[in-house]
Enzyme design. Structure first.
Site, PDB file in Angstrom:
ATOM      1  N   LYS A  74      -6.568 -53.045   9.644  1.00  0.00           N
ATOM      2  CA  LYS A  74      -7.260 -54.135   8.949  1.00  0.00           C
ATOM      3  C   LYS A  74      -8.063 -53.540   7.795  1.00  0.00           C
ATOM      4  O   LYS A  74      -9.184 -53.086   7.950  1.00  0.00           O
ATOM      5  CB  LYS A  74      -8.193 -54.915   9.880  1.00  0.00           C
ATOM      6  CG  LYS A  74      -8.546 -56.247   9.249  1.00  0.00           C
ATOM      7  CD  LYS A  74      -9.988 -56.675   9.347  1.00  0.00           C
ATOM      8  CE  LYS A  74     -11.065 -55.834   8.820  1.00  0.00           C
ATOM      9  NZ  LYS A  74     -11.268 -55.898   7.345  1.00  0.00           N
TER      10      LYS A  74
ATOM     11  N   GLY B 141     -16.879 -47.245   8.219  1.00  0.00           N
ATOM     12  CA  GLY B 141     -17.610 -48.244   7.449  1.00  0.00           C
ATOM     13  C   GLY B 141     -19.099 -48.026   7.584  1.00  0.00           C
ATOM     14  O   GLY B 141     -19.567 -46.911   7.864  1.00  0.00           O
ATOM     15  N   SER B 142     -19.834 -49.095   7.415  1.00  0.00           N
ATOM     16  CA  SER B 142     -21.294 -48.988   7.404  1.00  0.00           C
ATOM     17  C   SER B 142     -21.846 -48.769   8.817  1.00  0.00           C
ATOM     18  O   SER B 142     -21.214 -49.141   9.816  1.00  0.00           O
ATOM     19  CB  SER B 142     -21.891 -50.263   6.819  1.00  0.00           C
ATOM     20  OG  SER B 142     -21.553 -51.356   7.647  1.00  0.00           O
ATOM     21  N   THR B 143     -23.023 -48.220   8.867  1.00  0.00           N
ATOM     22  CA  THR B 143     -23.682 -47.994  10.162  1.00  0.00           C
ATOM     23  C   THR B 143     -23.968 -49.331  10.846  1.00  0.00           C
ATOM     24  O   THR B 143     -23.811 -49.453  12.071  1.00  0.00           O
ATOM     25  CB  THR B 143     -24.957 -47.166   9.957  1.00  0.00           C
ATOM     26  OG1 THR B 143     -24.557 -45.858   9.500  1.00  0.00           O
ATOM     27  CG2 THR B 143     -25.752 -47.021  11.241  1.00  0.00           C
TER      28      THR B 143
ATOM     29  N   ALA C 167     -22.248 -52.174  10.715  1.00  0.00           N
ATOM     30  CA  ALA C 167     -21.022 -52.681  11.350  1.00  0.00           C
ATOM     31  C   ALA C 167     -20.626 -51.779  12.522  1.00  0.00           C
ATOM     32  O   ALA C 167     -20.154 -52.261  13.557  1.00  0.00           O
ATOM     33  CB  ALA C 167     -19.894 -52.767  10.327  1.00  0.00           C
ATOM     34  N   GLY C 168     -20.829 -50.478  12.358  1.00  0.00           N
ATOM     35  CA  GLY C 168     -20.489 -49.532  13.425  1.00  0.00           C
ATOM     36  C   GLY C 168     -21.279 -49.807  14.703  1.00  0.00           C
ATOM     37  O   GLY C 168     -20.746 -49.722  15.811  1.00  0.00           O
TER      38      GLY C 168
ATOM     39  N   GLU D  50     -16.864 -43.689  12.143  1.00  0.00           N
ATOM     40  CA  GLU D  50     -17.253 -42.841  11.000  1.00  0.00           C
ATOM     41  C   GLU D  50     -18.125 -43.709  10.107  1.00  0.00           C
ATOM     42  O   GLU D  50     -17.630 -44.646   9.486  1.00  0.00           O
ATOM     43  CB  GLU D  50     -16.013 -42.390  10.215  1.00  0.00           C
ATOM     44  CG  GLU D  50     -14.983 -41.653  11.027  1.00  0.00           C
ATOM     45  CD  GLU D  50     -15.372 -40.223  11.314  1.00  0.00           C
ATOM     46  OE1 GLU D  50     -16.499 -39.808  10.981  1.00  0.00           O
ATOM     47  OE2 GLU D  50     -14.539 -39.515  11.894  1.00  0.00           O
TER      48      GLU D  50
ATOM     49  N   CYS E 132     -19.259 -41.375   1.582  1.00  0.00           N
ATOM     50  CA  CYS E 132     -20.163 -41.326   2.728  1.00  0.00           C
ATOM     51  C   CYS E 132     -20.835 -39.967   2.890  1.00  0.00           C
ATOM     52  O   CYS E 132     -21.956 -39.885   3.367  1.00  0.00           O
ATOM     53  CB  CYS E 132     -19.403 -41.702   3.986  1.00  0.00           C
ATOM     54  SG  CYS E 132     -17.878 -40.778   4.166  1.00  0.00           S
TER      55      CYS E 132
ATOM     56  N   GLU F  70     -28.978 -45.119   2.440  1.00  0.00           N
ATOM     57  CA  GLU F  70     -27.712 -44.839   1.757  1.00  0.00           C
ATOM     58  C   GLU F  70     -27.564 -45.839   0.615  1.00  0.00           C
ATOM     59  O   GLU F  70     -27.582 -47.044   0.829  1.00  0.00           O
ATOM     60  CB  GLU F  70     -26.549 -44.980   2.741  1.00  0.00           C
ATOM     61  CG  GLU F  70     -25.235 -44.602   2.107  1.00  0.00           C
ATOM     62  CD  GLU F  70     -24.066 -44.743   3.062  1.00  0.00           C
ATOM     63  OE1 GLU F  70     -23.916 -45.819   3.656  1.00  0.00           O
ATOM     64  OE2 GLU F  70     -23.304 -43.770   3.212  1.00  0.00           O
TER      65      GLU F  70
HETATM   66  P1  NAD Z   1     -18.525 -52.370   6.117  1.00  0.00           P
HETATM   67  O1  NAD Z   1     -19.012 -51.784   7.369  1.00  0.00           O
HETATM   68  O2  NAD Z   1     -19.174 -53.607   5.643  1.00  0.00           O
HETATM   69  O3  NAD Z   1     -16.970 -52.710   6.223  1.00  0.00           O
HETATM   70  C1  NAD Z   1     -16.030 -51.742   6.636  1.00  0.00           C
HETATM   71  C2  NAD Z   1     -14.851 -52.446   7.282  1.00  0.00           C
HETATM   72  O4  NAD Z   1     -15.264 -53.040   8.497  1.00  0.00           O
HETATM   73  C3  NAD Z   1     -14.253 -53.581   6.466  1.00  0.00           C
HETATM   74  O5  NAD Z   1     -12.862 -53.615   6.697  1.00  0.00           O
HETATM   75  C4  NAD Z   1     -14.941 -54.810   7.036  1.00  0.00           C
HETATM   76  O6  NAD Z   1     -14.182 -55.982   6.832  1.00  0.00           O
HETATM   77  C5  NAD Z   1     -15.011 -54.442   8.504  1.00  0.00           C
HETATM   78  N1  NAD Z   1     -16.109 -55.015   9.275  1.00  0.00           N
HETATM   79  C6  NAD Z   1     -17.379 -55.267   8.863  1.00  0.00           C
HETATM   80  N2  NAD Z   1     -18.110 -55.713   9.898  1.00  0.00           N
HETATM   81  C7  NAD Z   1     -17.297 -55.741  10.987  1.00  0.00           C
HETATM   82  C8  NAD Z   1     -17.474 -56.102  12.362  1.00  0.00           C
HETATM   83  N3  NAD Z   1     -18.655 -56.527  12.832  1.00  0.00           N
HETATM   84  N4  NAD Z   1     -16.422 -55.976  13.198  1.00  0.00           N
HETATM   85  C9  NAD Z   1     -15.232 -55.517  12.746  1.00  0.00           C
HETATM   86  N5  NAD Z   1     -14.992 -55.199  11.467  1.00  0.00           N
HETATM   87  C10 NAD Z   1     -16.028 -55.281  10.590  1.00  0.00           C
HETATM   88  O7  NAD Z   1     -18.634 -51.193   5.073  1.00  0.00           O
HETATM   89  P2  NAD Z   1     -18.244 -51.194   3.538  1.00  0.00           P
HETATM   90  O8  NAD Z   1     -19.374 -51.761   2.770  1.00  0.00           O
HETATM   91  O9  NAD Z   1     -16.916 -51.801   3.361  1.00  0.00           O
HETATM   92  O10 NAD Z   1     -18.115 -49.592   3.293  1.00  0.00           O
HETATM   93  C11 NAD Z   1     -19.169 -48.791   2.953  1.00  0.00           C
HETATM   94  C12 NAD Z   1     -19.734 -48.051   4.149  1.00  0.00           C
HETATM   95  O11 NAD Z   1     -18.759 -47.247   4.801  1.00  0.00           O
HETATM   96  C13 NAD Z   1     -20.809 -47.084   3.737  1.00  0.00           C
HETATM   97  O12 NAD Z   1     -21.924 -47.235   4.574  1.00  0.00           O
HETATM   98  C14 NAD Z   1     -20.191 -45.727   3.942  1.00  0.00           C
HETATM   99  O13 NAD Z   1     -21.066 -44.680   4.174  1.00  0.00           O
HETATM  100  C15 NAD Z   1     -19.278 -45.951   5.059  1.00  0.00           C
HETATM  101  N6  NAD Z   1     -18.216 -44.946   5.056  1.00  0.00           N
HETATM  102  C16 NAD Z   1     -18.204 -43.957   6.015  1.00  0.00           C
HETATM  103  C17 NAD Z   1     -17.230 -42.978   6.019  1.00  0.00           C
HETATM  104  C18 NAD Z   1     -17.181 -41.903   7.067  1.00  0.00           C
HETATM  105  O14 NAD Z   1     -16.147 -41.300   7.251  1.00  0.00           O
HETATM  106  N7  NAD Z   1     -18.247 -41.629   7.758  1.00  0.00           N
HETATM  107  C19 NAD Z   1     -16.235 -43.008   5.067  1.00  0.00           C
HETATM  108  C20 NAD Z   1     -16.265 -44.013   4.109  1.00  0.00           C
HETATM  109  C21 NAD Z   1     -17.253 -44.989   4.142  1.00  0.00           C
END
Ligand code: NAD
Length: 484
Positions: A179, A231-233, A235-236, A253, A287, A386
């Site tokens: 996704k 993705g973001s902390t 959402a993680g 991650e 990131c 961040e």
């Molecule tokens: P985001 O967390 O908003 O979205 C990331 C993905 O998760 C998207 O596909 C989004 O649709 C999905 N998503 C969001 N909330 C969700 C939920 N509750 N359940 C399931 N899926 C969900 O992040 P973003 O703004 O798209 O990306 C930027 C962030 O990603 C930054 O904080 C960055 O540091 C982090 N990042 C981390 C790494 C790593 O390897 N550690 C790499 C790249 C980006």
């Protein structure tokens, strides 16, 4: 469906069960060139019914029963098909998220085939079970696939981050529902085209771009066996909670706020030469970017001035231009967020030595001037949060212990670098940084090194042999001691 990389790109169907599948609903996202804000494409977004279809088609693949050697051969063909598309893929991602093409060609073009090739090699080794002669039993340890993987990815390095999940998953015999984020919905389908060309069996890789709701539905779906998220902390944490409740394996991650620690004896020129990659890669949308730069107090002015000059000299422009070092951000919303954080930094008393606004002549598109903040300490909000844009903080320290303390004084622990002309000191300092990855006099994310974070930067590791383990289900078969 049209797919002209120089013109408009339309993706109105998902890739499910090896076929193009029309969406169940009508949700779509318009895509805008990051450099100009002009529309250049449209993509369908998945709803819950589309996610259900993808998971259900992912369940019935013959992939897990193939031998590791058979999977490896298909993975290598997939890599060849991606390589043939590398330049177009790189350009498409640059248009979507603003990544300079010089970076995109490696990160989005060639990194995925490299990862497929690496994990294909590991797949070949999975065919042989371990036989262990214990006291009570001979134990045959079988390594099978975990099952259906939900791979949820962000927009900043969409191809590489997808490959970090798809490659080990395929190697282990898992099937995948990818996704991608809506911001980079278009480039994800390069995988579909390559999968069809490579003869990947139907349903092994399914692609349903969608928003948060689709992601949440996928993560909690009863047909999913493992979740891999970048993705973001924020959402993680939400995903981690769901997976905890379901007892579902998950790798996370997440974000970072890493430090570049310039030791007393650092070669400043070497750091300045590497700064665009180490601290500002992908316009700061990275990131592991070292966005906090720690300088010995007695050299603070000299270092701030040198960093300011370097950052000011970086060519800002269209990510498709060869000379561009700093491109636009992914969206107007992201630009406004970054400008808001910069304004808050100024209001809190930090001094922007360069940048801080929208570059002259770049009012169209999502540009932010590369910005350096000085005269602040590590407690400032801009040194803690961040930012995910081209914004750096230079912080003074008093002695090596203080430098390590400041580097480690962060909610995050993902990347980091140390800069010194003494190799022994470099390794010793690297060992003291509380982080999943650290570079000494450079930062090179290599496929062999397990990548991931500690603290709020995540759980688990991708890449390296360790990156395969989350996709492998271990089974111990106890044989009688005398059995052969
Ligand atoms: P985001 O967390 O908003 O979205 C990331 C993905 O998760 C998207 O596909 C989004 O649709 C999905 N998503 C969001 N909330 C969700 C939920 N509750 N359940 C399931 N899926 C969900 O992040 P973003 O703004 O798209 O990306 C930027 C962030 O990603 C930054 O904080 C960055 O540091 C982090 N990042 C981390 C790494 C790593 O390897 N550690 C790499 C790249 C980006």
């Amino acid at each position: 469906m049209t797919n002209d990389l120089a013109g408009t790109v339309e993706r109105s169907s998902f890739f499910v069960g090896g076929r193009w599948r029309p969406p169940a609903g009508t949700e779509r996202v318009d895509m805008f060139e990051a450099a100009t804000g002009s529309p250049f494409g449209v993509a369908a977004l998945a709803g819950t019914a589309d996610v259900d279809a993808a998971v259900s088609d992912a369940l019935h693949g013959p992939w897990g029963r193939a031998t590791g050697a058979e999977r490896a051969a298909t993975m290598r063909r997939l890599g060849v098909a991606l390589t043939a598309r590398a330049k177009g893929t790189a350009a498409l991602v640059s248009r979507e998220n603003g990544m300079p093409r010089s970076l995109s060609i490696g990160a989005n073009g060639f990194a995925p085939p490299m990862m497929l090739d690496y994990y294909a090699g590991l797949a070949e080794q999975l065919d042989v079970d371990d036989l262990r002669s214990g006291t009570l039993a001979r134990v045959r340890v079988r390594r099978g696939p975990v099952g259906v993987v939900a791979a949820v990815t962000p927009w900043n390095y969409p191809q590489a981050l997808a490959a970090m999940k798809i490659a080990p998953a395929l190697a282990a015999g898992c099937t995948v529902v990818l996704k991608p984020a809506p911001e980079t919905a278009l480039d994800a389908y390069v995988w579909a085209e390559a999968a069809l060309e490579a003869g990947l069996p139907d349903g092994v890789l399914n692609i349903v771009p969608g928003g948060r709701e689709a992601g949440a539905h996928l993560v909690a779906h009863p047909g999913v066996d493992k979740v891999a998220f970048t993705g973001s902390t924020a959402a993680g944490r939400a995903i981690g909670e769901v997976c905890g409740r379901l007892l579902r394996p998950v790798t996370l991650e997440l974000g970072g706020k890493s430090a570049a620690l310039l030791a007393e004896d650092a070669d400043l020129d070497a750091f300045l030469a590497a700064l665009p990659e180490v601290s500002l890669a992908n316009n700061g949308q990275t990131c592991h970017a070292c966005t906090r730069i720690l300088a010995p107090r007695h050299r603070y002015r000299e270092i701030v001035d040198a960093i300011t000059d370097t950052v000011r000299s970086l060519p800002v422009g269209d990510p498709l231009d060869r000379d561009t070092r700093i491109g636009p951000l992914v969206s107007g919303a992201q630009r406004d967020r970054v400008l808001g954080l910069v304004a808050a930094g100024r209001a809190a008393g930090a001094r922007a030595t360069t940048g801080g606004g929208v570059p002259e002549g770049r009012e169209r598109g999502w540009f932010v001037e590369p910005t350096v903040f000085a005269d602040l300490d590590n407690d400032a909000a801009i040194a803690r949060e961040e930012i995910f844009g081209p914004v750096l903080c230079v912080l003074p320290y008093d002695g090596e212990d203080d430098a390590v303390r400041i580097a480690n004084d962060s909610e995050y622990g993902l990347g980091g670098t140390v800069w010194t002309t003494d190799p022994g000191r470099g390794q010793a300092l690297a060992d003291r940084i509380r982080s999943g990855t650290v570079g000494v006099n450079h930062y090179a994310l290599d496929v062999l090194g397990p990548f991931g974070g500690i603290k709020a930067s995540g759980l688990g590791r991708e890449l390296g042999p360790e990156g395969l383990s989350p996709y492998v289900a271990l089974k111990s078969v106890y044989l009688t001691p005398e059995s052969r």
